[in-house]
Design a protein around this motif. Structure first.
Motif, PDB file in Angstrom:
ATOM      1  N   TYR A 171       0.832  -1.201   0.000  1.00 40.51           N
ATOM      2  CA  TYR A 171       0.000   0.000   0.000  1.00 40.51           C
ATOM      3  C   TYR A 171       0.871   1.258   0.000  1.00 40.51           C
ATOM      4  O   TYR A 171       2.027   1.239   0.427  1.00 40.51           O
ATOM      5  CB  TYR A 171      -0.937   0.004   1.208  1.00 40.51           C
ATOM      6  N   SER A 172       0.302   2.368  -0.450  1.00 40.67           N
ATOM      7  CA  SER A 172       1.059   3.604  -0.587  1.00 40.67           C
ATOM      8  C   SER A 172       1.386   4.214   0.763  1.00 40.67           C
ATOM      9  O   SER A 172       0.492   4.444   1.591  1.00 40.67           O
ATOM     10  CB  SER A 172       0.268   4.619  -1.429  1.00 40.67           C
ATOM     11  N   VAL A 173       2.658   4.510   0.972  1.00 44.84           N
ATOM     12  CA  VAL A 173       3.085   5.184   2.193  1.00 44.84           C
ATOM     13  C   VAL A 173       2.566   6.619   2.221  1.00 44.84           C
ATOM     14  O   VAL A 173       2.293   7.169   3.290  1.00 44.84           O
ATOM     15  CB  VAL A 173       4.630   5.160   2.293  1.00 44.84           C
ATOM     16  N   ILE A 174       2.421   7.222   1.050  1.00 43.08           N
ATOM     17  CA  ILE A 174       1.913   8.590   0.979  1.00 43.08           C
ATOM     18  C   ILE A 174       0.531   8.680   1.617  1.00 43.08           C
ATOM     19  O   ILE A 174       0.201   9.648   2.305  1.00 43.08           O
ATOM     20  CB  ILE A 174       1.862   9.077  -0.484  1.00 43.08           C
ATOM     21  N   LEU A 175      -0.276   7.650   1.414  1.00 46.33           N
ATOM     22  CA  LEU A 175      -1.621   7.627   1.976  1.00 46.33           C
ATOM     23  C   LEU A 175      -1.617   7.203   3.444  1.00 46.33           C
ATOM     24  O   LEU A 175      -2.282   7.812   4.284  1.00 46.33           O
ATOM     25  CB  LEU A 175      -2.516   6.680   1.169  1.00 46.33           C
ATOM     26  N   PHE A 176      -0.832   6.172   3.756  1.00 39.66           N
ATOM     27  CA  PHE A 176      -0.959   5.562   5.076  1.00 39.66           C
ATOM     28  C   PHE A 176      -0.008   6.128   6.122  1.00 39.66           C
ATOM     29  O   PHE A 176      -0.208   5.882   7.320  1.00 39.66           O
ATOM     30  CB  PHE A 176      -0.786   4.046   4.968  1.00 39.66           C
ATOM     31  N   ALA A 177       1.017   6.884   5.740  1.00 35.76           N
ATOM     32  CA  ALA A 177       1.867   7.520   6.754  1.00 35.76           C
ATOM     33  C   ALA A 177       1.067   8.512   7.596  1.00 35.76           C
ATOM     34  O   ALA A 177       1.140   8.472   8.840  1.00 35.76           O
ATOM     35  CB  ALA A 177       3.068   8.197   6.100  1.00 35.76           C
ATOM     36  N   PRO A 178       0.275   9.409   6.991  1.00 41.59           N
ATOM     37  CA  PRO A 178      -0.541  10.284   7.832  1.00 41.59           C
ATOM     38  C   PRO A 178      -1.613   9.528   8.607  1.00 41.59           C
ATOM     39  O   PRO A 178      -1.952   9.906   9.739  1.00 41.59           O
ATOM     40  CB  PRO A 178      -1.160  11.276   6.844  1.00 41.59           C
ATOM     41  N   VAL A 179      -2.158   8.458   8.021  1.00 39.32           N
ATOM     42  CA  VAL A 179      -3.162   7.659   8.736  1.00 39.32           C
ATOM     43  C   VAL A 179      -2.543   7.055   9.996  1.00 39.32           C
ATOM     44  O   VAL A 179      -3.135   7.108  11.086  1.00 39.32           O
ATOM     45  CB  VAL A 179      -3.720   6.550   7.819  1.00 39.32           C
ATOM     46  N   ALA A 180      -1.334   6.497   9.849  1.00 30.95           N
ATOM     47  CA  ALA A 180      -0.670   5.887  10.998  1.00 30.95           C
ATOM     48  C   ALA A 180      -0.320   6.929  12.046  1.00 30.95           C
ATOM     49  O   ALA A 180      -0.532   6.726  13.250  1.00 30.95           O
ATOM     50  CB  ALA A 180       0.593   5.156  10.539  1.00 30.95           C
ATOM     51  N   ALA A 181       0.206   8.059  11.600  1.00 37.36           N
ATOM     52  CA  ALA A 181       0.617   9.107  12.538  1.00 37.36           C
ATOM     53  C   ALA A 181      -0.580   9.676  13.284  1.00 37.36           C
ATOM     54  O   ALA A 181      -0.565   9.804  14.514  1.00 37.36           O
ATOM     55  CB  ALA A 181       1.349  10.213  11.786  1.00 37.36           C
ATOM     56  N   LEU A 182      -1.633  10.017  12.537  1.00 36.70           N
ATOM     57  CA  LEU A 182      -2.798  10.638  13.171  1.00 36.70           C
ATOM     58  C   LEU A 182      -3.596   9.634  13.993  1.00 36.70           C
ATOM     59  O   LEU A 182      -4.285  10.010  14.948  1.00 36.70           O
ATOM     60  CB  LEU A 182      -3.672  11.297  12.110  1.00 36.70           C
ATOM     61  N   GLY A 183      -3.510   8.358  13.631  1.00 36.16           N
ATOM     62  CA  GLY A 183      -4.142   7.332  14.467  1.00 36.16           C
ATOM     63  C   GLY A 183      -3.493   7.284  15.839  1.00 36.16           C
ATOM     64  O   GLY A 183      -4.176   7.149  16.861  1.00 36.16           O
ATOM     65  N   ALA A 184      -2.164   7.424  15.860  1.00 40.57           N
ATOM     66  CA  ALA A 184      -1.456   7.449  17.144  1.00 40.57           C
ATOM     67  C   ALA A 184      -1.836   8.691  17.952  1.00 40.57           C
ATOM     68  O   ALA A 184      -2.001   8.626  19.171  1.00 40.57           O
ATOM     69  CB  ALA A 184       0.050   7.410  16.902  1.00 40.57           C
ATOM     70  N   VAL A 185      -1.973   9.822  17.254  1.00 39.76           N
ATOM     71  CA  VAL A 185      -2.383  11.062  17.937  1.00 39.76           C
ATOM     72  C   VAL A 185      -3.795  10.909  18.502  1.00 39.76           C
ATOM     73  O   VAL A 185      -4.080  11.325  19.627  1.00 39.76           O
ATOM     74  CB  VAL A 185      -2.321  12.266  16.975  1.00 39.76           C
ATOM     75  N   LEU A 186      -4.678  10.294  17.704  1.00 37.54           N
ATOM     76  CA  LEU A 186      -6.061  10.105  18.131  1.00 37.54           C
ATOM     77  C   LEU A 186      -6.138   9.297  19.422  1.00 37.54           C
ATOM     78  O   LEU A 186      -6.922   9.609  20.326  1.00 37.54           O
ATOM     79  CB  LEU A 186      -6.845   9.398  17.024  1.00 37.54           C
TER      80      LEU A 186
END
Length: 467
Positions: free
Chosen positions: A21-36
């Motif tokens: 899967y694209s890191v461009i898409l999932f890097a912010p998902v992973a980062a913001l999931g941790a913030v959430l």
């Protein structure tokens, strides 16, 4: 709990990268999931104020290097120069030394500024033909390409224009020629141990009666190599030499021409603030940009007809590749900045920071982050963005030059980065038509050798004081 959140985010990003899967898409998902999971009210402020800020900052500094490197590599390919270099190297070294031939060709191309991904595409057809002629198992091709393209010429040899050797300069105020003696020693260690390992694997296969096809069906077989109508090898290699020479000269000239800082006032309406550039932090990046421009112009000059005929289509694909590669790395950089701002990361930083030796601390931190992200440049960017100040302070307290910090960080980034989810690993396996099960063991062995070489140069520095 906060540490587990950080660990989960890192594992999630590693998993999705491994699955393609694209890191461009999932890097912010992973980062913001941790913030959430840490503090939901900070999701949007972290995204806009930190993730995007760091991502764009990375692109501002390094996108021109990605872009010019991709265009230069594509022109080397469409001009036929890469074919000429491969053919000449095989004739020089000998077909009986197929592995060494391919390692040297990959090394020459990457040290000349050609993108690692371009090298894979350019060299594979000739590697396949040479391995077939020598009846060496095809499954050893990825490990051979990895040794030549992903190791010593990527980040150990002084002056290499690859991005892994450029990033530390912005943090330590160094140049791409930092710690030349240590870099050369590390390169020799990697080359000798890497070739010894590959030759051992070849002999084991030969004693077992395993030939080129091995025990598996061959896939993605290229057309046999035909070395006719190629440019003269000296002409083909000249643009690569010009990139290296220009990089060295620009590195020396730029600080003298601009001084310590350079400022100007934009000619716009109103009273804008002056734009100030710290030349010490930008000199290495500017030098590589200038050197790659020299290389591009030289290829156009020496191979006008084939280059101009395919320039529009070729550069279009090169630019797309540069944008994808730089955005992938920039997304990982933004991800790292967010993770580094979370409470759970303090546990990781404290654990890594507890290593008392400054250089070992840096090497372990950088290679660990590179392994987690599956990216040498991305992992190093994360580690240096979070810990560069402490690395510098500890090194200054111990009397260690910044040049040594640069070389250790650069070489460590190319160690454990080549885990199964690494983009270059996935690319070389896809291009050669092989699987992780068939060929990853050899890539991982080269990775271990590369990682050990970092600690070898640390030992050499402490034993001799050489830089």
């Amino acid at each position: 709990m906060s540490f587990l959140i950080v660990l989960a985010a890192l594992c999630f990003l590693m998993l999705v990268a491994y699955r393609g899967y694209s890191v461009i898409l999932f890097a912010p998902v992973a980062a913001l999931g941790a913030v959430l999971l840490t503090d939901p009210s900070l999701v949007q402020p972290m995204f806009t104020g930190l993730f995007m800020d760091k991502m764009v900052g990375f692109l501002k500094l390094y996108f021109p290097v990605f872009l010019l490197g991709a265009v230069f590599g594509k022109l080397i390919e469409i001009s036929g120069f890469s074919r000429s270099i491969v053919s000449a190297t095989i004739k020089l070294v000998g077909a009986q030394r197929a592995m060494l031939s391919i390692v040297l060709v990959c090394a020459l191309l990457t040290y000349g500024g050609v993108s690692l991904f371009v090298v894979v595409f350019a060299v594979y057809p000739f590697a396949a033909e040479l391995f077939r002629q020598s009846d060496i198992p095809k499954r050893l091709i990825p490990g051979t390409i990895a040794l030549g393209a992903f190791t010593f010429t990527m980040d150990a040899l002084p002056g290499t224009p690859q991005i892994q050797n450029i990033i530390p300069s912005a943090f330590f105020g160094t140049t791409s020629w930092a710690a030349p003696t240590l870099g050369v020693i590390g390169s020799v260690v990697i080359l000798i141990l890497g070739m010894s390992y590959l030759e051992w694997r070849r002999r084991v296969a030969m004693r077992a009666g395993e030939g080129y096809a091995g025990h598996s069906e061959l896939r993605n077989e290229p057309d046999p190599f035909r070395g006719d109508r190629l440019a003269h090898p000296l002409v083909a290699v000249l643009p690569l030499l010009l990139v290296g020479i220009s990089n060295y000269l620009f590195t020396r000239w730029i600080p003298g021409f601009y001084g310590d800082t350079q400022s100007f006032i934009p000619a716009v309406i109103g009273n804008p603030a002056p734009v100030v550039q710290e030349v010490s932090k930008m000199a290495a990046i500017w030098a590589v940009q200038g050197a790659l421009l020299v290389g591009i112009l030289s290829v156009i000059a020496f191979a006008w007809k084939p280059v101009i005929g395919a320039f529009a289509e070729g550069t279009r694909s090169a630019i797309s590749g540069a944008m994808l590669a730089s955005m992938n790395t920039a997304s990982e950089y933004g991800f790292g900045a967010v993770i580094a701002a979370l409470p759970g990361f303090l546990s990781v930083a404290h654990a890594l920071g507890s290593i008392p030796n400054p250089l070992v601390n840096e090497a372990v931190s950088v290679t660990a982050m590179a392994g987690i992200t599956g990216s040498a440049s991305g992992g190093m960017s994360i580690a240096l963005a979070a810990m560069a100040d402490s690395f510098i302070a500890n090194a200054q307290a111990a009397g260690i030059p910044m040049e040594v910090l640069h070389r250790v960080a650069s070489m460590a980034s190319g160690g454990m980065d080549t885990l199964p989810h690494n983009g270059a690993v996935i690319t070389v396996l896809a291009v050669t038509g092989l699987t992780h099960r068939q060929s990853y063991k050899d890539i991982f062995a080269i990775t271990l050798i590369k990682t050990l070489a970092v600690f070898a140069i640390i030992a050499v520095y402490y034993a001799t004081g050489l830089v």
